[in-house]
Design a protein around this motif. Structure first.
Motif, mmCIF file in Angstrom:
data_model
loop_
_atom_site.group_PDB
_atom_site.id
_atom_site.type_symbol
_atom_site.label_atom_id
_atom_site.label_comp_id
_atom_site.label_asym_id
_atom_site.label_seq_id
_atom_site.Cartn_x
_atom_site.Cartn_y
_atom_site.Cartn_z
ATOM 1 N N LYS A 21 0.814 -1.220 0.000
ATOM 2 C CA LYS A 21 0.000 0.000 0.000
ATOM 3 C C LYS A 21 0.847 1.269 0.000
ATOM 4 C CE LYS A 21 -3.998 2.173 2.143
ATOM 5 N NZ LYS A 21 -5.079 2.049 3.141
ATOM 6 N N GLY A 22 1.857 1.329 0.856
ATOM 7 C CA GLY A 22 2.694 2.529 0.922
ATOM 8 C C GLY A 22 3.370 2.821 -0.401
ATOM 9 N N SER A 23 3.885 1.780 -1.043
ATOM 10 C CA SER A 23 4.552 1.927 -2.327
ATOM 11 C C SER A 23 3.569 2.379 -3.406
ATOM 12 C CB SER A 23 5.210 0.606 -2.726
ATOM 13 O OG SER A 23 5.837 0.714 -3.979
ATOM 14 N N HIS A 65 2.883 6.067 -2.885
ATOM 15 C CA HIS A 65 4.068 6.806 -3.325
ATOM 16 C C HIS A 65 4.118 6.882 -4.851
ATOM 17 C CE1 HIS A 65 8.723 6.858 -3.750
ATOM 18 N NE2 HIS A 65 8.228 8.068 -3.870
ATOM 19 N N THR A 66 3.837 5.759 -5.518
ATOM 20 C CA THR A 66 3.879 5.728 -6.972
ATOM 21 C C THR A 66 2.796 6.615 -7.578
ATOM 22 O OG1 THR A 66 4.767 3.467 -6.906
ATOM 23 C CG2 THR A 66 3.864 4.217 -9.001
ATOM 24 N N ALA A 80 1.274 8.467 1.772
ATOM 25 C CA ALA A 80 2.285 7.414 1.906
ATOM 26 C C ALA A 80 3.051 7.574 3.211
ATOM 27 C CB ALA A 80 3.244 7.444 0.720
ATOM 28 N N MET A 81 3.422 8.824 3.553
ATOM 29 C CA MET A 81 4.155 9.068 4.797
ATOM 30 C C MET A 81 3.293 8.771 6.019
ATOM 31 S SD MET A 81 6.524 12.422 4.065
ATOM 32 C CE MET A 81 5.161 13.490 3.598
ATOM 33 N N PRO A 137 5.777 1.348 10.277
ATOM 34 C CA PRO A 137 7.146 1.842 10.055
ATOM 35 C C PRO A 137 8.101 0.841 9.418
ATOM 36 C CG PRO A 137 6.743 1.431 12.390
ATOM 37 C CD PRO A 137 5.427 1.300 11.704
ATOM 38 N N ASN A 138 7.716 -0.418 9.328
ATOM 39 C CA ASN A 138 8.597 -1.399 8.690
ATOM 40 C C ASN A 138 8.505 -1.378 7.172
ATOM 41 O OD1 ASN A 138 9.571 -2.370 11.143
ATOM 42 N ND2 ASN A 138 7.900 -3.830 11.366
ATOM 43 N N VAL A 139 7.538 -0.625 6.649
ATOM 44 C CA VAL A 139 7.354 -0.536 5.198
ATOM 45 C C VAL A 139 7.706 0.884 4.773
ATOM 46 C CG1 VAL A 139 5.764 -0.895 3.285
ATOM 47 C CG2 VAL A 139 5.479 -2.210 5.387
ATOM 48 N N LYS A 140 8.931 1.082 4.289
ATOM 49 C CA LYS A 140 9.429 2.422 3.977
ATOM 50 C C LYS A 140 9.500 2.670 2.465
ATOM 51 C CE LYS A 140 10.447 3.937 8.174
ATOM 52 N NZ LYS A 140 9.740 5.097 8.762
ATOM 53 N N THR A 141 9.252 3.915 2.085
ATOM 54 C CA THR A 141 9.424 4.348 0.694
ATOM 55 C C THR A 141 10.264 5.632 0.707
ATOM 56 O OG1 THR A 141 7.528 5.850 0.587
ATOM 57 C CG2 THR A 141 7.077 3.508 0.223
ATOM 58 N N GLN A 142 10.455 6.191 -0.480
ATOM 59 C CA GLN A 142 11.145 7.473 -0.603
ATOM 60 C C GLN A 142 10.148 8.630 -0.711
ATOM 61 O OE1 GLN A 142 14.885 8.068 -1.014
ATOM 62 N NE2 GLN A 142 14.527 6.318 0.301
#
Length: 209
Positions: free
Chosen positions: A71-73, A76-77, A98-99, A106-111
């Motif tokens: 989901k986070g990715s 972000h995309t 995303a943030m 917190p274990n699923v991080k993106t940029q």
């Protein structure tokens, strides 16, 4: 042979084949296949394919809302897609989503934090400069790659210059330069991973203004 979920084009035949294979795939892997295919299409920079990528990601989010890993990715995309469409308002919104998601998981991080920060600076959204500064300082000790350190220090330099804290701005600018000049990542087996291959022109201009 290219994987069926890494297509660089999207004809009617591609679409039909993709969804046929998706329907036969394990249910717990479908969200990931949708996300990966969307990312592949996003990287083409073709406007029509960007729209397809947007549809695939929204499909993923609606049909697999409990897939925490992807989901986070996906959020972000979507931010990256809207940035490519020059829809900065939506891009910033999805980066923020995303943030926020990463705060819960917190274990699923993106940029997303870095893309959010860059876009705030690029659009000169000074009202959010303090938010960006807090986000970057919170993550500062965990920065790993020279390119991240280069960008983060550059942005912090720009923000401090805006705040008329010129000594701090200079210090951050010097740290940015140090990391831009790094020839290795510091990793044992991936020595060139995350090395700065070319300075960002817009960052350099804003640092020097």
């Amino acid at each position: 042979m290219t994987d069926w979920y890494r297509r660089k084009k999207w004809t009617k035949s591609d679409e039909e084949e993709f969804f046929a294979k998706l329907g036969r795939a394990r249910k717990d892997g479908r969200a990931q296949y949708l996300k990966i295919q969307a990312i592949e299409l996003m990287y083409t920079d073709d406007k029509k394919l960007l729209s397809v990528a947007e549809i695939l990601l929204n499909k993923m989010l609606v049909e697999y809302p409990d897939d925490i890993f992807n989901k986070g990715s996906a959020l972000h995309t979507l931010g990256n897609i809207y940035k490519k469409f020059d829809n900065y308002k939506n891009a910033i919104d999805y980066y923020k989503q995303a943030m926020d998601f990463e705060q819960m998981f917190p274990n699923v991080k993106t940029q997303a934090y870095l893309d959010f920060s860059e876009l705030i600076i690029k659009t000169n959204n000074t009202e959010k400069f303090i938010d960006v500064e807090n986000i970057l300082l919170e993550r500062y000790s965990g920065l790993l790659f020279p390119i991240e350190k280069y960008k983060v220090n550059s942005i912090l330099s720009i923000i401090n210059k805006y705040k008329n804290k010129l000594d701090e701005a200079k210090q951050y600018a010097e740290l940015a330069e140090e990391n831009a000049d790094c020839e290795t990542s510091g990793l044992r087996y991936h020595k060139t991973l995350g090395v700065v291959k070319g300075k960002e022109t817009w960052l350099e201009i804003l640092k020097q203004d």
